[in-house]
Design an enzyme around this catalytic site. Sequence first.
Site, PDB file in Angstrom:
ATOM      1  N   THR A  90       3.772   2.435  10.868  1.00  0.00           N
ATOM      2  CA  THR A  90       4.539   1.224  10.173  1.00  0.00           C
ATOM      3  C   THR A  90       3.383   0.403   9.701  1.00  0.00           C
ATOM      4  O   THR A  90       2.769  -0.340  10.080  1.00  0.00           O
ATOM      5  CB  THR A  90       5.337   0.521  11.053  1.00  0.00           C
ATOM      6  OG1 THR A  90       6.403   1.245  11.520  1.00  0.00           O
ATOM      7  CG2 THR A  90       6.149  -0.398   9.859  1.00  0.00           C
ATOM      8  N   GLN A  91       3.466   0.050   8.140  1.00  0.00           N
ATOM      9  CA  GLN A  91       2.460  -0.594   7.679  1.00  0.00           C
ATOM     10  C   GLN A  91       2.963  -2.090   7.321  1.00  0.00           C
ATOM     11  O   GLN A  91       2.332  -2.896   6.739  1.00  0.00           O
ATOM     12  CB  GLN A  91       1.516   0.136   6.412  1.00  0.00           C
ATOM     13  CG  GLN A  91       0.972   1.165   7.156  1.00  0.00           C
ATOM     14  CD  GLN A  91      -0.495   0.871   7.806  1.00  0.00           C
ATOM     15  OE1 GLN A  91      -1.085  -0.341   7.847  1.00  0.00           O
ATOM     16  NE2 GLN A  91      -0.759   1.803   8.703  1.00  0.00           N
TER      17      GLN A  91
END
Lengths: 242, 260
Positions: free
Chosen positions: B32-33
């Site tokens: 997850t960025q």
Amino acid sequence: MYSEPYIDPASAHAAAAPIEHRFNPYSDNGGTILAIAGSDFAVLAGDTRHTTGYSINSRFQPKVHTLPCDPPILVSANGYSADGDTLVRRLGQRVQWYSYNHNKAISVAACARLIQTMLYGKRFFPYYVHTIVAGLDEEGRGAVYSFDPVGSYEREQCRAGGAAASLIMPFLDNQVNLKNQYDVQTGEPKTAVYLSLDDTIKLVKDAFSSATERHIHVGDHLEIKIITKEGVKVEYFPLKRD
Amino acid sequence: MDHMPENWGRPRSDVYGVYNPAIHNAGPTTHTQQPSITGTSVLAIKYNKGVMLAADNLASYGSLARFTDQERLIKVGKETVVGVSGDVSDMQYIQLLLERLIIEDNYEQDGHNLRAPHIYEYLSRVMYNRRSKIDPLWNAILVAGKKDDGSPFLGYVDLLGVTYSAPTIATGFGAYLAIPLLRKIASDDGDEKRITEQQARAALDECMKVLFYRDARSLDKYSVATVTTDGEVTIEQNVRCQDMSWRFADHIRGYGTQTM
């Protein structure tokens, strides 16, 4: 606090180079710490303000810890508070295991070497903290050790760390180690002598109230922990809250 | 018909040979960025007999108000409430972890139950360990309940594993808009002893209104949870912002009253 990546509206539609956004695993939680060693005592002081950016998260989040050993050792890891809390917690466990394994309390010198290996063990993903340890050495004299984030360390008479270190350290050089002070009669440089406990505490309070005036991440309360052969005493002192 | 979606639209096996599913996993693993569906601020204040929290019911997809009945105050165990802002799917994963934690704890019928400080400790280690894997849970979380000595407990932990405690805490936009209002009545440890439940509730209602005025990803529908030092938890749902005045909107271009 979470944040959405900022996308410049002008470049959002253009098929230019892709915008790279990487998660930053560090933050700066402000605050500052200071330690001074005396002939038979040592003090470790820190303000209790906790910040991120321009926000004050808490006005009272103490960061000077007493390790679970006897005689006690004071430690504070200032900078990125999540790393600081983790380091201090793991150090507390290691210090307890030391006493179980060797059936004696850890010395300040051994504790300092332990911290070096713990910090250097994360050399390529460092604990982003300035660490200071204070206690009494084997001869009963005050001892202060300070560390950089990757474990370089030395024993010193005094050291300031954290947000306002650059404001406090030159003051300490002049007032504790008597740098740039000369004898009026002979013109010779003055040589440093041990400070009394009362003078030390006055100096610490002055250093922190001055740092509070000039640094926005310092303030609220000052916590001073004093270590003598009798044990640890704690004093609190109000700082400006603006 | 083949009901397996991963088999749809693939080259025909009889012509091109059996499809190699390993190519799905080609390239580096990704984390997850950025958050996708998000909840905005959570507010909390200590008062003389416990802690009170508020969070609205909106789950946003960017600037789109996607889901308008999302509950973000979670009761954990018997006497703890956890308020979550940030990514909603990560919140649901945290909810799963906490449910597992409570079930595991209940296996030992030893009369002990996990309280707020224990749940806070667990959550802060989960959050710190995930950030250390550079795979964070994209949330800012408040944990409310009572300490072992019976006094109110309130703690914050976020995606970086940063933790702190204070008499009033708010996440997200609330840190800028609600905290100055809440600190008027409680700025130092011990101030909560002089605040009644009614005062705390009035302060939170006012803050939720201010947030609805100025936070574009907020809703006028919210939940209020109270955790008392007696260990009672109540979550009041579908609370609405009251006595709002939108007359100022008349003078602002963009509120839809003018023609350009």
